[in-house]
Design a protein around this motif. Structure first.
Motif, PDB file in Angstrom:
ATOM      1  N   ALA A  90       0.829  -1.206   0.000  1.00 24.68           N
ATOM      2  CA  ALA A  90       0.000   0.000   0.000  1.00 24.68           C
ATOM      3  C   ALA A  90       0.865   1.258   0.000  1.00 24.68           C
ATOM      4  N   PHE A  91       2.000   1.197   0.703  1.00 23.87           N
ATOM      5  CA  PHE A  91       2.911   2.340   0.726  1.00 23.87           C
ATOM      6  C   PHE A  91       3.826   2.357  -0.493  1.00 23.87           C
ATOM      7  N   GLY A  92       3.907   1.227  -1.180  1.00 26.10           N
ATOM      8  CA  GLY A  92       4.754   1.155  -2.368  1.00 26.10           C
ATOM      9  C   GLY A  92       6.228   1.060  -2.081  1.00 26.10           C
ATOM     10  N   VAL A  93       6.600   0.590  -0.882  1.00 27.44           N
ATOM     11  CA  VAL A  93       8.020   0.503  -0.543  1.00 27.44           C
ATOM     12  C   VAL A  93       8.619  -0.771  -1.123  1.00 27.44           C
ATOM     13  N   ASP A  94       9.895  -0.712  -1.470  1.00 30.69           N
ATOM     14  CA  ASP A  94      10.610  -1.888  -1.945  1.00 30.69           C
ATOM     15  C   ASP A  94      10.837  -2.865  -0.800  1.00 30.69           C
ATOM     16  N   VAL A  95      10.914  -4.148  -1.120  1.00 31.09           N
ATOM     17  CA  VAL A  95      11.190  -5.175  -0.118  1.00 31.09           C
ATOM     18  C   VAL A  95      12.483  -5.887  -0.478  1.00 31.09           C
ATOM     19  N   ASP A  96      13.075  -6.522   0.535  1.00 33.11           N
ATOM     20  CA  ASP A  96      14.302  -7.271   0.285  1.00 33.11           C
ATOM     21  C   ASP A  96      13.967  -8.710  -0.100  1.00 33.11           C
ATOM     22  N   GLY A  97      14.989  -9.551  -0.200  1.00 32.84           N
ATOM     23  CA  GLY A  97      14.793 -10.922  -0.626  1.00 32.84           C
ATOM     24  C   GLY A  97      13.967 -11.754   0.317  1.00 32.84           C
ATOM     25  N   ARG A  98      13.806 -11.297   1.561  1.00 37.88           N
ATOM     26  CA  ARG A  98      13.009 -12.049   2.544  1.00 37.88           C
ATOM     27  C   ARG A  98      11.603 -11.486   2.694  1.00 37.88           C
ATOM     28  N   GLY A  99      11.290 -10.447   1.921  1.00 33.37           N
ATOM     29  CA  GLY A  99       9.953  -9.868   1.995  1.00 33.37           C
ATOM     30  C   GLY A  99       9.803  -8.780   3.034  1.00 33.37           C
ATOM     31  N   ASN A 100      10.910  -8.340   3.644  1.00 37.31           N
ATOM     32  CA  ASN A 100      10.868  -7.253   4.621  1.00 37.31           C
ATOM     33  C   ASN A 100      11.049  -5.910   3.918  1.00 37.31           C
ATOM     34  N   ALA A 101      10.651  -4.838   4.591  1.00 36.04           N
ATOM     35  CA  ALA A 101      10.862  -3.501   4.033  1.00 36.04           C
ATOM     36  C   ALA A 101      12.356  -3.263   3.850  1.00 36.04           C
ATOM     37  N   ALA A 102      12.741  -2.855   2.660  1.00 30.07           N
ATOM     38  CA  ALA A 102      14.153  -2.636   2.365  1.00 30.07           C
ATOM     39  C   ALA A 102      14.590  -1.279   2.911  1.00 30.07           C
ATOM     40  N   ALA A 103      15.446  -1.305   3.927  1.00 27.94           N
ATOM     41  CA  ALA A 103      15.987  -0.087   4.531  1.00 27.94           C
ATOM     42  C   ALA A 103      17.243  -0.479   5.302  1.00 27.94           C
ATOM     43  N   ASP A 104      18.275   0.371   5.252  1.00 27.08           N
ATOM     44  CA  ASP A 104      19.514   0.019   5.947  1.00 27.08           C
ATOM     45  C   ASP A 104      19.486   0.537   7.378  1.00 27.08           C
ATOM     46  N   THR A 105      20.517   0.176   8.146  1.00 24.84           N
ATOM     47  CA  THR A 105      20.567   0.566   9.559  1.00 24.84           C
ATOM     48  C   THR A 105      21.300   1.888   9.772  1.00 24.84           C
ATOM     49  N   ASP A 106      21.641   2.568   8.712  1.00 27.97           N
ATOM     50  CA  ASP A 106      22.203   3.909   8.839  1.00 27.97           C
ATOM     51  C   ASP A 106      21.103   4.967   8.823  1.00 27.97           C
ATOM     52  N   SER A 107      20.191   4.856   7.849  1.00 31.46           N
ATOM     53  CA  SER A 107      19.154   5.871   7.713  1.00 31.46           C
ATOM     54  C   SER A 107      17.757   5.344   8.030  1.00 31.46           C
ATOM     55  N   TYR A 108      17.546   4.025   7.939  1.00 24.30           N
ATOM     56  CA  TYR A 108      16.232   3.393   8.138  1.00 24.30           C
ATOM     57  C   TYR A 108      15.194   3.923   7.152  1.00 24.30           C
TER      58      TYR A 108
END
Length: 487
Positions: free
Chosen positions: A423-441
């Motif tokens: 619904a938000f249109g965010v990209d996901v990673d290979g495991r289906g989680n929201a794709a975001a790093d731990t520097d900026s989230y």
């Protein structure tokens, strides 16, 4: 340290538990906090080890040697300040955290680790009883608005940090009460919900607004009776949005007979009992009373199902694990200071449970649409010579069956609910989680952040708190250009 030779003089003292048969008669917590004298001795056991591996082993990097020393000196107020400088909710972690800090304790190399978790439990309970835990409202407001979607430990930690930084924070939760996994995933006998309620009161005094029974996503995906907020409306109204829901898609068991009545996901079972304990009325409750219960999955969620089933009056409870039985004592020189793979038994197991390992479910059988029997086979794990990976192989002639009136699937979670992310249109990673790093989230969508299980995948409460705190720092920096919030 206050007592240089304390680790040589004092032995580890465990927190006292109410007897199993007594605690099975209620849903309250049954672990007694250390007395001041006991906590003092435990603090004295903390070594002057030079490098505090415990702090590194702790996901929120608690300053453990400092608060251990302060407890030894009985300076409880300063110990509380040190503890709360890194952890927003030590009353949660002091009860339900598996304590990776203790696995990393230097004393754990050849002795029993310092009882860090029990000391943390004692500090925060004393802080509440003495009235030292008070609201910390900001001195000024920034005028910025942040929406936090999901009210579990990640969402609450993020919301509290942002509110203290001066932002207007609104927390949206689809359940009828705030708390997420803390409220409806963890049984009351491990975490009484009064601990959540008093934190929520503190956060409201700090300016956080809570909106339960509110679904964030596409209207057609919402359950009946919920208020709906669309991603477009949140992004238009708020300067930043944080997605901090849980990894709520459970791992299923696609075998013959799965459709039979009486086979349920563990979280559906646990959530219902917590709702009942909170005073809700339910239709068609999943109950273990008078039933042969089989729990498939050997982790914490499976253990919670064991304790809940016994309290509901199950005739028998059996817990299966697909993997082989682990050793009761780890090879410390090989694993320290990392989290060791070893056999762990919970308080729920002590209350009555048959446990078995290296067991794979073949199918379920039943009558009139209801499950009556589980058919299983024993397996062995063999290392593949080509790849070095362990592969499962059934043991010939090992098939067996057990009576099963209620089967609870506690095999973990695979990823967050995709409808919300889509619904938000965010990209996901290979495991289906929201794709975001731990520097900026930050996600792939401007002004939308992700933290906790929704970003990291299924994990611990303490990891969720860490992610919430770090995400808050990133959001504050995004909104203001700079930040004083700690990582």
């Amino acid at each position: 340290m206050g007592k240089i030779t304390g680790f040589l003089e004092y032995e580890r003292v465990k927190e006292a538990y109410e007897a199993p048969q007594a605690r099975l008669g209620h849903w309250r917590e049954f672990v007694a906090t250390l007395t001041d004298a006991e906590a003092k001795k435990q603090g004295a056991r903390c070594m002057d080890c030079g490098i505090p591996f415990c702090s590194n082993g702790c996901p929120v990097n608690n300053v453990i040697p400092d608060f251990n020393d302060l407890v030894y000196k009985q300076d409880w107020r300063r110990a509380l300040d040190v503890l709360q400088s890194t952890n927003n909710f030590p009353e949660f972690t002091g009860r339900v955290c598996p304590a990776p800090c203790e696995a990393a304790c230097t004393l754990n190399i050849n002795d029993d680790a310092v009882g860090i978790k029990s000391i943390e439990h004692a500090i925060i309970d004393k802080g509440w009883s003495e009235g030292w835990v008070t609201p910390q409202p900001p001195q000024r407001k920034t005028g910025k608005r942040v929406a936090v979607v999901g009210s579990g430990p990640a969402g609450l930690a993020c919301a509290q940090q942002l509110a203290r930084a001066g932002h207007f924070v609104s927390v949206f939760e689809k359940s009828n009460r705030i708390g997420g996994l803390l409220r409806y995933g963890i049984p009351d006998f491990k975490l009484e919900k009064s601990h959540i309620d008093r934190r929520l009161a503190q956060m409201e005094a700090e300016g956080v607004e809570f909106y339960p029974s509110t679904y964030v996503g596409n209207p057609e995906d919402a359950q009946e009776g919920l208020t709906v907020r669309t991603p477009e409306s949140l992004r238009a109204e708020f300067d930043a949005v944080v997605l901090s829901g849980g990894a709520e898609t459970p791992r299923d068991l696609p075998v013959a007979g799965r459709e039979l009545q009486g086979i349920h996901f563990a979280m559906d079972f646990l959530r219902q009992q917590n709702k009942l304990n909170n005073g809700d009325r339910l239709r068609g409750q999943i109950s273990a009373k008078g039933k042969h219960v089989i729990v498939i999955g050997g982790g914490d969620t499976g253990s919670d199902c064991v304790g809940t089933s016994n309290r509901q009056g199950a005739v028998s409870v059996t817990q299966f694990e697909l993997m082989s039985r682990l050793p009761e004592v780890e090879n410390k020189p090989l694993t320290w200071p990392y989290w060791p793979a070893k056999l762990r038994s919970s308080s729920s197991h002590e209350e009555g449970c048959e446990r078995d390992w290296a067991v794979s479910t073949k199918c379920f059988e039943g009558k009139d649409g209801k499950v009556q029997k589980l058919v299983a086979v024993r397996v062995e794990w063999v290392k593949d010579k080509a790849t070095g990976q362990l592969k499962m192989r059934e043991v010939e002639g090992s098939q067996f069956d057990l009576p099963a009136d209620l089967v609870l699937l506690a095999m973990g979670f695979v990823h967050p609910v995709r409808k919300v992310l889509d619904a938000f249109g965010v990209d996901v990673d290979g495991r289906g989680n929201a794709a975001a790093d731990t520097d900026s989230y930050r996600t792939s969508v401007d002004n939308v952040f992700a933290a906790g299980d929704m970003r990291r995948g299924q994990s611990l409460v303490v990891w969720a708190i860490r992610e919430g705190r770090q995400c808050a720092r990133s959001v504050d920096e995004y909104l203001m250009g700079t930040t004083t919030l700690p990582r």
